[in-house]
Design a protein around this motif. Structure first.
Motif, mmCIF file in Angstrom:
data_model
loop_
_atom_site.group_PDB
_atom_site.id
_atom_site.type_symbol
_atom_site.label_atom_id
_atom_site.label_comp_id
_atom_site.label_asym_id
_atom_site.label_seq_id
_atom_site.Cartn_x
_atom_site.Cartn_y
_atom_site.Cartn_z
ATOM 1 N N GLN A 10 0.840 -1.213 0.000
ATOM 2 C CA GLN A 10 0.000 0.000 0.000
ATOM 3 C C GLN A 10 0.868 1.253 0.000
ATOM 4 O O GLN A 10 0.590 2.214 -0.702
ATOM 5 C CB GLN A 10 -0.860 0.053 1.261
ATOM 6 N N ARG A 112 -9.329 3.719 -8.823
ATOM 7 C CA ARG A 112 -8.834 4.468 -7.667
ATOM 8 C C ARG A 112 -9.566 5.793 -7.512
ATOM 9 O O ARG A 112 -9.724 6.543 -8.462
ATOM 10 C CB ARG A 112 -7.341 4.759 -7.847
ATOM 11 N N ALA A 128 -16.195 3.600 -0.973
ATOM 12 C CA ALA A 128 -15.295 2.452 -1.161
ATOM 13 C C ALA A 128 -16.100 1.178 -1.423
ATOM 14 O O ALA A 128 -17.163 0.968 -0.836
ATOM 15 C CB ALA A 128 -14.435 2.261 0.086
ATOM 16 N N LYS A 132 -13.871 0.049 -6.085
ATOM 17 C CA LYS A 132 -13.365 1.410 -5.842
ATOM 18 C C LYS A 132 -12.429 1.418 -4.631
ATOM 19 O O LYS A 132 -12.858 1.194 -3.513
ATOM 20 C CB LYS A 132 -14.520 2.380 -5.570
ATOM 21 N N GLU A 133 -11.140 1.690 -4.889
ATOM 22 C CA GLU A 133 -10.152 1.778 -3.816
ATOM 23 C C GLU A 133 -9.940 3.257 -3.495
ATOM 24 O O GLU A 133 -9.603 4.045 -4.384
ATOM 25 C CB GLU A 133 -8.834 1.142 -4.283
ATOM 26 N N ASN A 158 -10.132 -1.431 1.522
ATOM 27 C CA ASN A 158 -10.042 -0.555 0.353
ATOM 28 C C ASN A 158 -10.079 0.944 0.645
ATOM 29 O O ASN A 158 -10.409 1.731 -0.230
ATOM 30 C CB ASN A 158 -11.161 -0.882 -0.649
ATOM 31 N N HIS A 160 -7.474 3.923 2.321
ATOM 32 C CA HIS A 160 -6.137 4.205 2.848
ATOM 33 C C HIS A 160 -6.037 5.679 3.208
ATOM 34 O O HIS A 160 -6.584 6.514 2.493
ATOM 35 C CB HIS A 160 -5.072 3.865 1.804
#
Ligand SMILES: [Zn+2]
Length: 274
Positions: A10, A112, A128, A132-133, A158, A160
């Protein structure tokens, strides 16, 4: 993959916000071999701001000190609905409605998603999905920690979080398929500069979804003197629609689609193809 390997992969997506070079992962930090900057990782959250808000020379960051302490109440009825009603008027959408309006604008996007000034992931957590991150950035460590606590508790993968400023995003260009910017565009010192940096990290034709304020017909923001006072005292920039459209065009966006409710402005726009 072990938990450590997953954290490492990540972190590998971030680049140096100063020179946009690749970063090297060291014990508890990210290091830029090109410009020798180091960025600490605190509780799994990389810190690209490296500055205490209360001691900052930048008035925009100093104003965020209070926000830092509000992380716990931000999504409760003690804060968001009050702000919406006072600033936007009593016919303003509720937080749940705003989340659904904004989510709809990015619904068709896959891949993203950048969540600019994400707070505790108020919008990003709800957007999310397996397709979909979400990458949330904010200057407030308090908000980011709260966001990480919420996602852990709610079992949302998902999403961050990283501490970064909108003017210096730690991402390479053409990286995102969509961007959210909810409740913060009016606080950035230089709107066009912020939008240009957002455009840089978005793919051509990627969609931008925003919630901000406009000089509409509801709440205290319909009064010119209140808007002038908010600008002077709190750095709150209340946008006129033509001005917003111009700022978007000047920073690489097109297809401005505004919706106004009281003094609440939500809109979508697309990144111009270069
Ligand atoms: Zn660098």
């Amino acid at each position: 993959m072990t938990a450590d390997q997953s954290v490492a992969s990540q972190l590998a997506i971030y680049v140096c916000p100063a020179c946009k070079g690749r970063l090297r992962q060291e014990e508890g930090m990210l290091l830029c071999p090109s410009c020798s900057q180091t960025y600490p990782i605190r509780e799994g959250i990389p810190d690209f701001v490296r500055e205490e808000l209360s001691h900052s020379k930048d008035p925009e960051l100093r104003r965020m000190t209070a926000i830092d302490r509000m992380a716990r109440i931000y999504e409760t009825k003690l804060w968001y609905p009050i702000v919406l009603n006072i600033y936007g008027g009593f016919r303003s959408p509720s937080l749940a409605q705003l989340i659904s309006i904004v989510s709809r604008k990015v619904q068709s996007a896959q891949g993203r998603v950048l969540d600019v000034a994400c707070g505790p992931g108020t919008y990003g957590r709800r957007v999310a999905s397996p397709s979909k991150e979400v990458f949330g950035i904010d200057v407030s460590m308090g908000m980011l920690r709260q966001g990480a606590a919420y996602t852990a508790k709610e079992g949302i993968a998902n999403v961050h979080f990283a501490r970064a400023r909108v003017e210096a995003l730690p991402f390479e260009k053409d990286f995102f398929d969509a961007t959210l910017c909810c409740g913060s565009l009016h606080l950035f010192t230089d709107t066009v500069m912020a939008l240009r940096e957002i455009a840089r990290v978005m793919k051509p034709e990627a969609i931008l979804a925003v919630f901000t304020f406009t000089a509409g017909r509801g709440g205290i923001l319909k009064y010119r003197r209140v808007r002038e006072w908010s600008r002077r005292e709190h750095g709150l920039h209340v946008f006129e629609l033509p001005e917003m459209e111009q700022s978007l065009a000047a920073s690489g966006f097109k297809d401005f689609q505004p919706e106004v409710s009281g003094s609440i402005l939500t809109f979508s726009a697309r990144r111009q193809s270069s």
